[in-house]
Design an enzyme around this catalytic site. Structure first.
Site, PDB file in Angstrom:
ATOM      1  N   ASP A 101      10.642  65.390 104.683  1.00 45.96           N
ATOM      2  CA  ASP A 101      12.261  65.663 104.190  1.00 45.96           C
ATOM      3  C   ASP A 101      12.645  67.639 104.866  1.00 45.96           C
ATOM      4  O   ASP A 101      10.898  67.840 105.077  1.00 45.96           O
ATOM      5  CB  ASP A 101      12.483  66.030 103.191  1.00 45.96           C
ATOM      6  CG  ASP A 101      12.618  65.251 101.750  1.00 45.96           C
ATOM      7  OD1 ASP A 101      13.078  63.827 102.247  1.00 45.96           O
ATOM      8  OD2 ASP A 101      12.126  65.009 100.925  1.00 45.96           O
TER       9      ASP A 101
HETATM   10  N1  URA Z   1       8.462  62.495  99.354  1.00 45.35           N
HETATM   11  C1  URA Z   1       9.671  63.058  99.225  1.00 45.35           C
HETATM   12  O1  URA Z   1      10.238  63.412  98.032  1.00 45.35           O
HETATM   13  N2  URA Z   1      10.116  63.734 100.232  1.00 45.35           N
HETATM   14  C2  URA Z   1       8.920  64.148 101.586  1.00 45.35           C
HETATM   15  O2  URA Z   1       9.512  64.782 102.301  1.00 45.35           O
HETATM   16  C3  URA Z   1       7.791  63.065 101.473  1.00 45.35           C
HETATM   17  C4  URA Z   1       7.738  62.405 100.286  1.00 45.35           C
END
Ligand code: URA
Length: 234
Positions: A101
């Protein structure tokens, strides 16, 4: 492989541009000026352009320490992308193997090898799914209760999913920090797992994917090529 093909595969120059560079005497092979763009060339030769050695063409495997605010994508109109950080030829051929993310940090793998990318990201249930364990350091808004360990191990029902997540390994490091190992990569998986149990992820940092551990010498925004062993470990 012909020298012009070799150099156009290894740089951003087209084959006709490489032929011109050869005519201009700017290319050397094993220290000697190259005169024939069609000459046979292999990775055993030292090819240089304007006296700078050119790495042989081949698949590329990169680890990047993703800072917060960077998108795990090749193009984005609003935010810097991981690919923007790479000073690499043919950057448009590179793909992210397992996104993070925008607010998450840490290990991001980048490659132009589609099969390897698939092995990194495919779940263990798929035909060739390696199901690499991804380890995250997670900071949480609410205190962590020891009972959570068993809940993660049993798998968690995420909203909108037909089955529980695969067993996950939760280690509580302190009241608000944990290390979590998961083998899948569902959308926002870690945040959704904690949300399903009434907690909120305040910071998420990926430490490793399978045997590939984020290099402690890489500052946020820096990258390096994977070693042969790291590539082979997937
Ligand atoms: N899980 C999440 O919630 N975000 C990420 O970036 C990776 C795994």
């Amino acid at each position: 492989m012909r020298l012009d093909k070799y150099l156009s595969n290894a740089t951003d120059y087209s084959r006709s541009q490489v032929k011109k560079l050869v005519r201009e005497g700017r290319v050397t092979v094993n220290g000697e000026p190259a005169s024939d763009a069609a000459r046979a060339t292999s990775a055993a030769d030292s090819v240089a352009l304007d006296e700078v050695l050119i790495a042989p063409p081949g698949k590329r495997y990169i680890m990047f320490n993703k800072p917060a605010g960077v998108v795990s994508a090749t193009k984005d109109s609003e935010h810097p992308t991981a690919i923007d950080y790479l000073d690499e030829p043919r950057a448009e051929q590179l793909q992210i193997a397992g996104r993070l993310d925008i607010d998450a940090t840490g290990l991001l793998l980048i490659t132009d090898d589609g099969q390897w990318n698939h092995r990194v990201t495919s779940p263990p249930s798929s035909k060739d799914g390696a199901g690499c364990t991804k380890i995250y350091r997670v900071e949480l808004a609410e205190p962590l209760q020891p009972a959570l360990v068993d809940k993660f191990a049993a798998g968690i029902w995420l909203e909108g999913e037909k089955r529980r997540t695969l067993p996950a390994d939760l280690r509580i490091l302190d009241e608000h920090t944990a290390r979590l190992g998961i083998r899948e990569g569902k959308y926002h998986q870690v945040k959704r797992m904690f949300a399903a149990l009434g907690n909120y992820v305040e910071a998420l940092h990926r430490e490793s994917i399978g045997a590939i551990v984020l290099d402690e010498y890489l500052a946020p925004g820096e990258y390096r090529a994977l070693t042969r062993d790291e590539v082979a470990s997937i």
